[in-house]
Design an enzyme around this catalytic site. Sequence first.
Site, mmCIF file in Angstrom:
data_model
loop_
_atom_site.group_PDB
_atom_site.id
_atom_site.type_symbol
_atom_site.label_atom_id
_atom_site.label_comp_id
_atom_site.label_asym_id
_atom_site.label_seq_id
_atom_site.Cartn_x
_atom_site.Cartn_y
_atom_site.Cartn_z
ATOM 1 N N ASN A 191 11.791 -0.070 1.473
ATOM 2 C CA ASN A 191 10.627 1.041 1.589
ATOM 3 C C ASN A 191 9.698 0.799 2.837
ATOM 4 O O ASN A 191 9.196 1.744 3.340
ATOM 5 C CB ASN A 191 9.651 1.040 0.456
ATOM 6 C CG ASN A 191 8.402 1.724 0.718
ATOM 7 O OD1 ASN A 191 8.193 2.805 0.679
ATOM 8 N ND2 ASN A 191 7.440 0.995 1.285
ATOM 9 N N ARG A 204 0.822 -1.254 -0.152
ATOM 10 C CA ARG A 204 0.016 -0.121 -0.056
ATOM 11 C C ARG A 204 0.849 1.207 -0.080
ATOM 12 O O ARG A 204 2.296 1.257 0.023
ATOM 13 C CB ARG A 204 -0.923 0.227 1.222
ATOM 14 C CG ARG A 204 -0.151 0.268 2.501
ATOM 15 C CD ARG A 204 -0.984 0.337 3.686
ATOM 16 N NE ARG A 204 -0.415 0.356 5.008
ATOM 17 C CZ ARG A 204 0.036 -0.322 5.904
ATOM 18 N NH1 ARG A 204 -0.652 -1.507 5.788
ATOM 19 N NH2 ARG A 204 0.596 -0.047 6.921
ATOM 20 N N TYR A 223 11.704 6.929 15.573
ATOM 21 C CA TYR A 223 11.662 6.777 13.978
ATOM 22 C C TYR A 223 12.890 7.601 13.363
ATOM 23 O O TYR A 223 13.385 7.058 12.379
ATOM 24 C CB TYR A 223 10.191 7.006 13.670
ATOM 25 C CG TYR A 223 9.918 7.200 12.344
ATOM 26 C CD1 TYR A 223 9.919 6.120 11.616
ATOM 27 C CD2 TYR A 223 9.843 8.447 11.603
ATOM 28 C CE1 TYR A 223 9.432 6.294 10.047
ATOM 29 C CE2 TYR A 223 9.512 8.604 10.275
ATOM 30 C CZ TYR A 223 9.385 7.540 9.476
ATOM 31 O OH TYR A 223 9.057 7.867 8.044
ATOM 32 N N ALA A 247 15.471 8.982 14.576
ATOM 33 C CA ALA A 247 16.693 8.386 14.641
ATOM 34 C C ALA A 247 17.224 7.182 13.949
ATOM 35 O O ALA A 247 18.272 6.997 13.221
ATOM 36 C CB ALA A 247 16.866 8.171 16.291
ATOM 37 N N ALA A 248 16.241 6.284 13.775
ATOM 38 C CA ALA A 248 16.434 5.001 12.728
ATOM 39 C C ALA A 248 16.794 5.528 11.443
ATOM 40 O O ALA A 248 17.404 5.075 10.750
ATOM 41 C CB ALA A 248 15.211 3.982 13.082
HETATM 42 N N1 LIG Z 1 3.984 8.928 4.002
HETATM 43 C C1 LIG Z 1 4.799 9.771 4.174
HETATM 44 O O1 LIG Z 1 4.219 11.065 4.642
HETATM 45 C C2 LIG Z 1 6.285 9.642 4.566
HETATM 46 C C3 LIG Z 1 6.844 10.393 4.973
HETATM 47 C C4 LIG Z 1 8.332 10.251 5.073
HETATM 48 C C5 LIG Z 1 8.951 9.095 4.884
HETATM 49 N N2 LIG Z 1 7.905 7.987 4.650
HETATM 50 C C6 LIG Z 1 8.571 6.621 4.159
HETATM 51 O O2 LIG Z 1 8.246 6.250 3.073
HETATM 52 C C7 LIG Z 1 7.910 4.737 3.316
HETATM 53 C C8 LIG Z 1 6.681 4.363 2.996
HETATM 54 O O3 LIG Z 1 5.675 4.781 4.001
HETATM 55 P P1 LIG Z 1 4.165 4.812 3.723
HETATM 56 O O4 LIG Z 1 3.663 6.249 4.168
HETATM 57 O O5 LIG Z 1 3.741 4.377 2.267
HETATM 58 O O6 LIG Z 1 3.698 3.795 5.064
HETATM 59 P P2 LIG Z 1 2.390 2.900 4.872
HETATM 60 O O7 LIG Z 1 1.199 3.181 4.289
HETATM 61 O O8 LIG Z 1 2.363 2.535 6.367
HETATM 62 O O9 LIG Z 1 3.207 1.551 4.015
HETATM 63 C C9 LIG Z 1 4.092 1.036 4.825
HETATM 64 C C10 LIG Z 1 4.310 -0.550 4.288
HETATM 65 O O10 LIG Z 1 5.649 -1.476 4.891
HETATM 66 C C11 LIG Z 1 4.780 -2.524 5.173
HETATM 67 N N3 LIG Z 1 5.291 -2.903 6.382
HETATM 68 C C12 LIG Z 1 5.320 -2.335 7.802
HETATM 69 N N4 LIG Z 1 5.781 -3.281 8.339
HETATM 70 C C13 LIG Z 1 6.484 -4.223 7.973
HETATM 71 C C14 LIG Z 1 6.983 -5.402 8.544
HETATM 72 N N5 LIG Z 1 7.253 -5.575 9.771
HETATM 73 N N6 LIG Z 1 7.399 -6.375 7.373
HETATM 74 C C15 LIG Z 1 7.103 -6.207 6.213
HETATM 75 N N7 LIG Z 1 6.300 -4.989 5.670
HETATM 76 C C16 LIG Z 1 5.963 -3.990 6.618
HETATM 77 C C17 LIG Z 1 3.421 -2.156 5.322
HETATM 78 O O11 LIG Z 1 2.588 -3.422 5.131
HETATM 79 P P3 LIG Z 1 2.177 -4.316 6.535
HETATM 80 O O12 LIG Z 1 1.756 -3.381 7.574
HETATM 81 O O13 LIG Z 1 0.830 -5.004 6.185
HETATM 82 O O14 LIG Z 1 3.278 -5.166 6.943
HETATM 83 C C18 LIG Z 1 3.184 -1.642 4.141
HETATM 84 O O15 LIG Z 1 3.360 -2.205 2.873
HETATM 85 C C19 LIG Z 1 8.520 4.275 4.575
HETATM 86 O O16 LIG Z 1 9.851 4.105 4.630
HETATM 87 C C20 LIG Z 1 8.290 5.756 5.519
HETATM 88 O O17 LIG Z 1 9.227 5.804 6.327
HETATM 89 C C21 LIG Z 1 6.537 8.312 4.331
#
Ligand SMILES: NC(=O)c1ccc[n+]([C@@H]2O[C@H](COP(=O)([O-])OP(=O)(O)OC[C@H]3O[C@@H](n4cnc5c(N)ncnc54)[C@H](OP(=O)(O)O)[C@@H]3O)[C@@H](O)[C@H]2O)c1
Length: 259
Positions: A90, A25, A158, A160-161
């Site tokens: 990601n 997603r 988060y 810091a990671a």
């Molecule tokens: N959206 C933003 O505003 C934003 C801003 C800065 C950085 N980011 C970065 O962009 C990336 C994507 O973020 P997003 O906003 O698209 O997040 P998201 O909607 O929460 O999607 C996260 C994805 O990671 C998977 N995931 C989470 N825990 C997991 C685990 N233990 N094992 C395998 N898969 C796992 C989730 O699926 P499941 O939960 O089903 O495992 C999902 O597919 C991340 O690295 C985030 O830190 C996002």
Amino acid sequence: MFRTGTSPDATEFAGKRAIVTGGSRGIGAAIVQRLLDGGATVVTTARNATDETPKAATFIRGDIRTLAGVQAFTAAALDELGGVDIVVNNAAAARAHIGGISSIPDEEWLDALDLNYLSAVRVNNALLPALREAGPGGVIVNISSGAALTPAPPLAHYGAAKAALNAYSKALASELAPAGIRVTTIIPGNVLTPGADAIRQDFADAMDVPLAATTAGVPLGRPGDPRDIAEAVAYLASDRAQWVTGVSLTVDGGELPVV
Ligand SMILES: NC(=O)c1ccc[n+]([C@@H]2O[C@H](COP(=O)([O-])OP(=O)(O)OC[C@H]3O[C@@H](n4cnc5c(N)ncnc54)[C@H](OP(=O)(O)O)[C@@H]3O)[C@@H](O)[C@H]2O)c1
């Protein structure tokens, strides 16, 4: 609104094998779709698929928060693809602790490091022999966060990671450049996704403002669309970026107040 005036080159990634974590997603699903649209064969993972998970990708259910989970996923992905050319780390997750840094339990610090930093290190370690075997041209893109540059106390674990991910990515880029493997980092700003919206809702509740207020004021006039990040991944993963490594590319509509 994200403008969709141009179509991707459907052959840019023809013959390329891509592994993307967290592609069920949000940003990950958009990255998977963009690589598929460019002609790549894509394997992705998450704990659960959703309606957003691109059907043309191979989905391997898994949890990459542990070394064993990473090893199971990467072995299955390599079995499926027979090798790898593009790796996109990601997957991530975080919970905001509105009470501040001292309210973040030790266990959550460890979880944050495991999933948001070490999963990328472990995925890359597991895939490096295959990347090296594929020869020069391999690419790793690690998805970081603006939280690494402008860390808020409720998300200190988060941030810091992700800061560790940035430093590690730069070191890995130096180490792999002689092999012709490029390593880059993307720093997204506020992008509308299920995971990030849930975190922003906690901030909105704490400030007693509507959710939309947490993504207002982006200089380019709107919050990010997952496809904004996917386009940056497509560029960095392509030969158009063949002389680009070790960089952190901020994709944030001009929002982050850093140079
Ligand atoms: N959206 C933003 O505003 C934003 C801003 C800065 C950085 N980011 C970065 O962009 C990336 C994507 O973020 P997003 O906003 O698209 O997040 P998201 O909607 O929460 O999607 C996260 C994805 O990671 C998977 N995931 C989470 N825990 C997991 C685990 N233990 N094992 C395998 N898969 C796992 C989730 O699926 P499941 O939960 O089903 O495992 C999902 O597919 C991340 O690295 C985030 O830190 C996002």
